[in-house]
Design a protein around this motif. Structure first.
Motif, PDB file in Angstrom:
ATOM      1  N   GLN A  73      -6.212   0.322  -2.862  1.00 27.00           N
ATOM      2  CA  GLN A  73      -6.787  -0.071  -4.144  1.00 27.00           C
ATOM      3  C   GLN A  73      -5.778  -0.914  -4.922  1.00 27.00           C
ATOM      4  N   PRO A  74      -6.206  -1.985  -5.592  1.00 25.60           N
ATOM      5  CA  PRO A  74      -5.283  -2.880  -6.286  1.00 25.60           C
ATOM      6  C   PRO A  74      -4.428  -2.193  -7.347  1.00 25.60           C
ATOM      7  N   TRP A  75      -4.911  -1.140  -7.957  1.00 25.03           N
ATOM      8  CA  TRP A  75      -4.151  -0.487  -9.018  1.00 25.03           C
ATOM      9  C   TRP A  75      -3.149   0.534  -8.478  1.00 25.03           C
ATOM     10  N   MET A  76      -3.175   0.799  -7.184  1.00 24.88           N
ATOM     11  CA  MET A  76      -2.194   1.706  -6.580  1.00 24.88           C
ATOM     12  C   MET A  76      -0.984   0.898  -6.129  1.00 24.88           C
ATOM     13  N   ARG A  77       0.165   1.466  -6.209  1.00 19.61           N
ATOM     14  CA  ARG A  77       1.361   0.814  -5.697  1.00 19.61           C
ATOM     15  C   ARG A  77       1.637   1.384  -4.304  1.00 19.61           C
ATOM     16  N   PRO A  78       1.456   0.567  -3.269  1.00 22.23           N
ATOM     17  CA  PRO A  78       1.617   1.045  -1.896  1.00 22.23           C
ATOM     18  C   PRO A  78       3.091   1.193  -1.514  1.00 22.23           C
ATOM     19  N   PHE A  79       3.316   1.861  -0.396  1.00 23.95           N
ATOM     20  CA  PHE A  79       4.669   1.949   0.147  1.00 23.95           C
ATOM     21  C   PHE A  79       5.195   0.554   0.459  1.00 23.95           C
ATOM     22  N   LYS A  97      -9.173 -13.787  -5.784  1.00 23.01           N
ATOM     23  CA  LYS A  97      -9.634 -12.460  -5.343  1.00 23.01           C
ATOM     24  C   LYS A  97      -8.565 -11.781  -4.470  1.00 23.01           C
ATOM     25  N   VAL A  98      -7.891 -12.559  -3.629  1.00 20.03           N
ATOM     26  CA  VAL A  98      -6.832 -11.995  -2.788  1.00 20.03           C
ATOM     27  C   VAL A  98      -5.639 -11.589  -3.651  1.00 20.03           C
ATOM     28  N   VAL A  99      -5.298 -12.414  -4.638  1.00 17.30           N
ATOM     29  CA  VAL A  99      -4.206 -12.070  -5.558  1.00 17.30           C
ATOM     30  C   VAL A  99      -4.530 -10.753  -6.262  1.00 17.30           C
ATOM     31  N   ASP A 100      -5.764 -10.589  -6.710  1.00 18.96           N
ATOM     32  CA  ASP A 100      -6.184  -9.327  -7.329  1.00 18.96           C
ATOM     33  C   ASP A 100      -6.005  -8.165  -6.358  1.00 18.96           C
ATOM     34  N   MET A 101      -6.419  -8.358  -5.107  1.00 20.64           N
ATOM     35  CA  MET A 101      -6.316  -7.300  -4.101  1.00 20.64           C
ATOM     36  C   MET A 101      -4.864  -6.958  -3.767  1.00 20.64           C
ATOM     37  N   MET A 102      -3.963  -7.893  -3.993  1.00 18.48           N
ATOM     38  CA  MET A 102      -2.548  -7.644  -3.739  1.00 18.48           C
ATOM     39  C   MET A 102      -1.943  -6.739  -4.806  1.00 18.48           C
ATOM     40  N   GLY A 103      -2.690  -6.464  -5.865  1.00 19.45           N
ATOM     41  CA  GLY A 103      -2.211  -5.554  -6.893  1.00 19.45           C
ATOM     42  C   GLY A 103      -1.921  -6.206  -8.222  1.00 19.45           C
ATOM     43  N   TYR A 104      -2.304  -7.458  -8.385  1.00 16.08           N
ATOM     44  CA  TYR A 104      -2.023  -8.172  -9.626  1.00 16.08           C
ATOM     45  C   TYR A 104      -3.081  -7.957 -10.703  1.00 16.08           C
TER      46      TYR A 104
END
Length: 135
Positions: A73-79, A97-104
């Motif tokens: 999920q974009p709002w989670m900070r992954p390992f 949309k990809v930038v959003d999915m990266m967590g931005y």
């Protein structure tokens, strides 16, 4: 991970340490615990990023290409932090949309925010400061 080329022990097949995702942070694998993922072109393997894994040694003259796909999920900070994996100055070259999915993009109000706003706004602010000599 999708094998675009065959993964063989000779061309550096990805290696994993089975069940290592269950270990605590003090346990480190030995080389003898690794297993290569040998598979034909077009095959796919799925594993958690917390599983010890890495590229094997390529002892051939062939390349071993693969497609690596990761998502959370974009709002989670992954390992594996996608925000740190791509230079800020390249974000404008990536579909929004990809930038959003990266967590931005902030998904839930105030979850994943930076300095009270979306991470992308913070990046743009920092880039502007850098370009104007304020950083």
């Amino acid at each position: 991970m999708v094998a675009l080329d065959a993964f063989t022990e000779t061309n550096g097949a990805t290696v994993i340490v089975p069940k290592s995702h269950l270990w605590n942070e003090k346990r480190w694998p030995t080389r003898s615990e690794t297993s290569p993922i040998v598979m034909e072109s077009g095959s796919m393997v799925y594993f958690l990023s917390t599983l010890w894994h890495g590229g094997g040694q390529n002892n051939s003259t062939e390349k071993r290409n693969s497609l690596n796909m990761q998502y959370c999920q974009p709002w989670m900070r992954p390992f594996e932090n996608h925000i740190l994996a791509v230079s800020w100055d390249k974000l404008s070259q990536i579909p929004p949309k990809v930038v959003d999915m990266m967590g931005y993009k902030v998904g839930i109000p105030m979850v994943g925010h930076v300095e009270g706003s979306s991470p992308l706004r913070a990046v743009r602010r920092r880039l502007d400061e850098y370009r104007n000599g304020k950083l």
